[in-house]
Write an enzyme that holds these catalytic residues in place. Sequence first.
Site, short mmCIF file in Angstrom:
data_model
loop_
_atom_site.label_atom_id
_atom_site.label_comp_id
_atom_site.label_asym_id
_atom_site.label_seq_id
_atom_site.Cartn_x
_atom_site.Cartn_y
_atom_site.Cartn_z
N CYS A 98 -11.80 97.09 72.79
CA CYS A 98 -13.11 97.11 72.98
C CYS A 98 -13.96 97.96 71.49
O CYS A 98 -14.08 96.81 70.54
CB CYS A 98 -13.35 97.65 74.35
N ARG A 132 -23.65 94.14 81.43
CA ARG A 132 -22.23 94.31 80.69
C ARG A 132 -21.32 93.82 81.50
O ARG A 132 -21.18 93.12 82.42
CB ARG A 132 -22.17 95.60 81.70
N HIS A 197 -8.83 95.91 78.78
CA HIS A 197 -8.18 97.19 79.16
C HIS A 197 -7.22 96.99 80.01
O HIS A 197 -7.06 95.97 80.19
CB HIS A 197 -9.52 98.35 78.97
N1 GLN Z 1 -19.89 99.95 73.64
C1 GLN Z 1 -18.78 99.16 73.19
C2 GLN Z 1 -19.71 98.29 74.68
O1 GLN Z 1 -20.28 98.47 75.68
C3 GLN Z 1 -17.33 99.07 73.60
C4 GLN Z 1 -17.26 99.32 75.07
C5 GLN Z 1 -15.56 99.74 75.29
O2 GLN Z 1 -14.92 100.33 74.27
N2 GLN Z 1 -15.07 99.76 76.34
O3 GLN Z 1 -19.80 97.02 73.80
#
Ligand code: GLN
Length: 245
Positions: A98, A132, A197
Amino acid sequence: MNQIDFSISIAHLYPDLLNIYGDLGNIVTIKNRCSWRGIEVKIENIKSGYRFNPEDFEFYFIGGGQDTQQVLASVELLKNKERLHKAAEQNAVILGICGGYQLLGHYYQPLKGERIEGVGLLDAYTVAGKKRFIGNVRGKCPSVDYATITGFENHSGLTYLKGETEPLIKLSKGFGNNGKDRKEGARYKNVFGTYLHGPILPKNPKFADYLISLALKKKYKCEIPLFELDDEIEEKAHSSSLKLK
Ligand code: GLN
């Protein structure tokens, strides 16, 4: 072959900055799957300000984190940019999750603020999206004979792959890199990035073992066969993950 003689060294990059949503579990998985086979694993936490010798490690890992931590991690990564490129040229395995994945590319442009520079190990770039992407992901992974990889994504970044950088996964479910091109993650040589993740490796043992094989090949310059483990629990976790909506 007595595998007790084999070992690998792992550099965990900036665990003090980038390590969310269980990403540390990826290091634990590599360590356990090696130890269960009698392969010794040395792990060094590379914290802010540390310098390292690229020759010292066969496996580099960097986890995920929010924009603020990414800014700090970018500063540190750029100090070690040449070392990381040398490691990649020497076929070290480098896995980014990520936020860490985004920093293995050229840059991550947040919605607000300055562009966050990456180290350019992957020919990819990321721009923040308004939506998101959160949810379960699965798809086929060409690196492991198109085995299915499953996991969980939570990011707003939209990543686009260029040049010879290939996707890690051809998506069948989820948003992936950008919600459009049905690609998830990235691979160039032995550099891997993914948005998954969870952590990704415990419930995808084929991929975990593939990375271990690559790390051993980097160190010993030949294929080191890994004997099969009893993956009943891992396969149950994999199947359960595949059933998630
Ligand atoms: N800040 C980055 C995004 O939101 C990575 C987030 C994360 O590592 N979960 O895409």
